[in-house]
Write an enzyme that holds these catalytic residues in place. Structure first.
Site, PDB file in Angstrom:
ATOM      1  N   GLU A  22      -0.839  10.106  -1.620  1.00  0.00           N
ATOM      2  CA  GLU A  22       0.629  10.205  -1.607  1.00  0.00           C
ATOM      3  C   GLU A  22       1.222   8.811  -1.389  1.00  0.00           C
ATOM      4  OE1 GLU A  22       3.659  10.896   1.925  1.00  0.00           O
ATOM      5  OE2 GLU A  22       2.279  12.595   1.684  1.00  0.00           O
ATOM      6  N   GLU A  93      -2.292   0.974   3.488  1.00  0.00           N
ATOM      7  CA  GLU A  93      -1.869   2.373   3.419  1.00  0.00           C
ATOM      8  C   GLU A  93      -2.720   3.273   4.317  1.00  0.00           C
ATOM      9  OE1 GLU A  93       1.082   3.162   2.277  1.00  0.00           O
ATOM     10  OE2 GLU A  93       1.202   1.029   1.866  1.00  0.00           O
TER      11      GLU A  93
END
Length: 138
Positions: A22, A93
């Protein structure tokens, strides 16, 4: 907006992969490689907002914009057509996913879901840790 059936399809041993992806999808595409272009267009030029979420059975991505809708929609679509998934963004991330987990770990709602997961069948994907962390994603 777009919804992708993702989480229950994670391979065992990669808990949080859907949540990590995501984050990675917003990092640019072959057609639009600037990883900040989408957010800049939506928030600065389009007077809108963008966000995403990962739930048990899907990951949802959405944005709103008052102007430049066609161009922003093309940038958005390219995340799913040809995402870059920069190697340089992986550690950053994973850290972002870890930060989200650390922020939420002590909230009552997360504790409740953790209890439900622990009581479910270990053979069902619901029993797995879905948020992800440094330890599950490295």
């Amino acid at each position: 907006s777009s919804g992708i059936n993702a989480e229950y399809g994670e391979p065992p041993g990669l808990d949080g992969l859907a949540h990590f992806l995501e984050h990675m999808l917003f990092m640019g595409s072959s057609k639009y490689p600037d990883e900040n272009l989408f957010e800049t267009m939506v928030q600065t030029k389009g007077d809108g907002e963008t966000n995403a979420f990962t739930a048990d059975e899907m990951t949802g991505y959405y944005f709103s914009s008052r102007i430049l809708f066609r161009r922003i929609t093309d940038v958005f679509a390219q995340f799913f057509i040809s995402p870059l998934l920069h190697k340089g963004a992986i550690a950053r991330e994973i850290s972002a996913v870890e930060s989200e987990w650390q922020k939420d770990v002590n909230l009552d709602g997360w504790a409740f879901w953790g209890l439900l997961r622990s009581l479910s069948s270990p053979n069902h994907p619901f029993s797995r840790f879905s948020t992800g962390s440094i330890s599950t994603l490295n």
